[in-house]
Structures are given as structure tokens and as C-alpha cells.
Design a protein around this motif. Structure first.
Motif, PDB file in Angstrom:
ATOM      1  N   TYR A 155       0.804  -1.221   0.000  1.00 45.20           N
ATOM      2  CA  TYR A 155       0.000   0.000   0.000  1.00 45.20           C
ATOM      3  C   TYR A 155       0.840   1.276   0.000  1.00 45.20           C
ATOM      4  N   THR A 158       3.697   1.699  -6.032  1.00 50.41           N
ATOM      5  CA  THR A 158       2.975   1.631  -7.301  1.00 50.41           C
ATOM      6  C   THR A 158       3.856   0.952  -8.344  1.00 50.41           C
ATOM      7  N   PRO A 167       1.385   7.089   1.888  1.00 51.89           N
ATOM      8  CA  PRO A 167       0.296   7.758   1.168  1.00 51.89           C
ATOM      9  C   PRO A 167      -0.026   9.160   1.677  1.00 51.89           C
ATOM     10  N   ARG A 170       2.522  11.961   0.290  1.00 52.58           N
ATOM     11  CA  ARG A 170       2.785  12.036  -1.149  1.00 52.58           C
ATOM     12  C   ARG A 170       2.827  13.482  -1.659  1.00 52.58           C
ATOM     13  N   ALA A 213       1.110   9.557  -7.065  1.00 50.27           N
ATOM     14  CA  ALA A 213       0.117   9.586  -5.987  1.00 50.27           C
ATOM     15  C   ALA A 213      -1.277   9.169  -6.451  1.00 50.27           C
ATOM     16  N   PRO A 214      -1.807   9.720  -7.569  1.00 50.09           N
ATOM     17  CA  PRO A 214      -3.152   9.298  -7.998  1.00 50.09           C
ATOM     18  C   PRO A 214      -3.260   7.792  -8.228  1.00 50.09           C
ATOM     19  N   TYR A 217      -3.433   6.088  -4.778  1.00 53.20           N
ATOM     20  CA  TYR A 217      -4.721   6.280  -4.115  1.00 53.20           C
ATOM     21  C   TYR A 217      -5.805   5.418  -4.765  1.00 53.20           C
ATOM     22  N   ASN A 220      -5.252   1.717  -3.726  1.00 54.03           N
ATOM     23  CA  ASN A 220      -5.663   1.454  -2.360  1.00 54.03           C
ATOM     24  C   ASN A 220      -7.173   1.560  -2.179  1.00 54.03           C
ATOM     25  N   ALA A 221      -7.790   2.486  -2.917  1.00 51.99           N
ATOM     26  CA  ALA A 221      -9.250   2.633  -2.816  1.00 51.99           C
ATOM     27  C   ALA A 221      -9.957   1.384  -3.329  1.00 51.99           C
TER      28      ALA A 221
END
Length: 227
Positions: A155, A158, A167, A170, A213-214, A217, A220-221
């Protein structure tokens, strides 16, 4: 892994063994992969952000006597007080973490630049009202210990990256604190450490933190969505 009668987990996974210490991950099936480390200096052992587990004393005994326990992140008190009491030593806190002493049921000491008589120097990583984190760096052994800002667990990462920035950091990765260090070994608080091209992996993680970062996220989402 089931707990023992005294609250310790009954198993662990050894990680990061080298001539200057060893690491372990208690509760190895946990998603968080909480990693702890024993750093060795002149026959003395320093336990960093430790999670206690059955068999831990046997793991660290060949390296020497425990000289102290170290907490490097305000949220990583973990089992520091239990281990300090068992080995009759103090819990050592960087000056910026001195407020954590109220949460530790063992004697404590604070330090500024250097941990005890070791070659490990404190590097402030994050210091704000909700996050206090310090890294340890030994220029002689080229070893860096970062408790939270970077990690190797899924997590944090990437793509094919071996290491990633936390996270929550970031947007503002700790480049000023961690860039430019000469390292051969990076020990982290979540996941196994990096001992091959560690400096390159750290540079890449800090450089790509915002750009990826995107993607992180979103990944993880998706894991939080019901199946």
C-alpha cells in the motif's frame, strides 16, 4: 499467528539480517507488515520500534545484550515499554518525541543528535502537530532507518517500485530530510528493508511520490471496495 499467554505473538518472520543487526516482522500475515529492528553497536543491541513476539530474545541474543529500546515515530510505541522492562533498560526518544514518554510505562531518556554511544545520528523527517518522525543514519555502515515516511509494503508502492512514500506524505515527500544520503541499506517500519541499490530506490521513491500519488490512491481505494 496466535498470541501467547503474555500477549506476545507466537511467530515472526526474520528480515534484514546483516553483520550489524537483524529485523523481524511479528504477525507476518498482517496487512501493515510492522517491521522492527535490532541494531548492533560494539556488542550492544538497540531495539527500534519493536513489536514483541515469542522467540524474539533467542533471535537477538547472539548479537549481544540489549542496551536500550528506541521509538522513532510517535505512533510506534508498540511494545517498547514491555521490552524495556524485560531487559531492564530505558526507552530512548528523540527530543522531538519527548511527549510520547507519557504513553510509555517504562523509564525513558531523550537524545538529540546521536543515539547513545552508537554511530547512528538522528535526522528529523516530519515534525508537525499530528506527526513526529525521526530517522537514524549511520554514515560508516551506510545504514538508514526510516520508521514510516517510506516503506516497501504494497500500500506504499505503485507499479514496479520497490519502495514508496507513505500515502499521507505524497503531496509533500520528505526530500530535504532524506535526499543526498549515501546508503547501502534502508530499513523501514513497514515491510522488509532494501539492501540492493537502496540509494537508487530511495531517490526514485522521493522523486516520483507526487507523480504516482493518484495511481497509489486509486489502487488502495479499490482494495477497500466490497467484492
Amino acid at each position: 499467528m496466535s498470541p501467547t499467554g503474555d500477549g506476545r505473538t507466537s511467530g515472526f518472520r526474520e528480515t534484514d539480517r546483516w553483520n550489524g543487526g537483524v529485523g523481524w516482522i511479528a504477525h507476518p500475515d498482517e496487512t501493515m507488515q510492522r517491521a522492527s529492528h535490532a541494531l548492533v553497536n560494539d556488542g550492544e543491541v538497540w531495539l527500534v520500534d519493536p513489536v514483541d513476539c515469542d522467540g524474539l530474545d533467542d533471535l537477538i541474543a547472539p548479537f549481544g545484550d540489549v542496551a536500550g529500546v528506541v521509538v522513532l515515530l510517535d505512533r510506534h510505541t508498540r511494545d517498547a515499554d514491555a521490552l524495556a522492562s524485560r531487559h531492564d533498560v530505558s526507552v530512548h526518544l528523540p527530543r522531538t518525541l519527548s511527549g510520547v514518554a507519557d504513553d510509555i510505562h517504562a523509564r525513558t531518556k531523550t537524545f538529540d543528535k546521536t543515539l547513545g554511544n552508537t554511530n547512528f545520528h538522528a535526522i528529523p523527517v516530519v515534525d508537525n502537530p499530528i506527526w513526529h518522525e525521526v530517522a537514524l543514519y549511520d554514515a560508516d555502515s551506510r545504514t538508514l532507518v526510516v520508521p514510516e515516511a517510506v516503506g516497501t509494503v504494497d500500500y506504499f508502492r505503485t507499479g514496479s517500485a520497490r519502495l514508496g512514500v507513505h500515502p499521507m506524505l505524497r503531496a509533500l515527500p520528505p526530500r530535504d530530510a532524506l535526499s543526498g544520503l549515501v546508503i547501502d541499506r534502508l530499513l523501514v517500519g513497514h515491510g522488509e528493508g532494501v539492501s540492493k541499490d537502496a540509494e537508487k530506490a530511495l531517490d526514485a521513491a522521493l522523486r516520483d511520490a507526487r507523480r504516482t500519488a493518484p495511481e497509489l490512491y486509486l489502487k488502495n481505494a479499490k482494495k477497500l471496495l466490497p467484492v
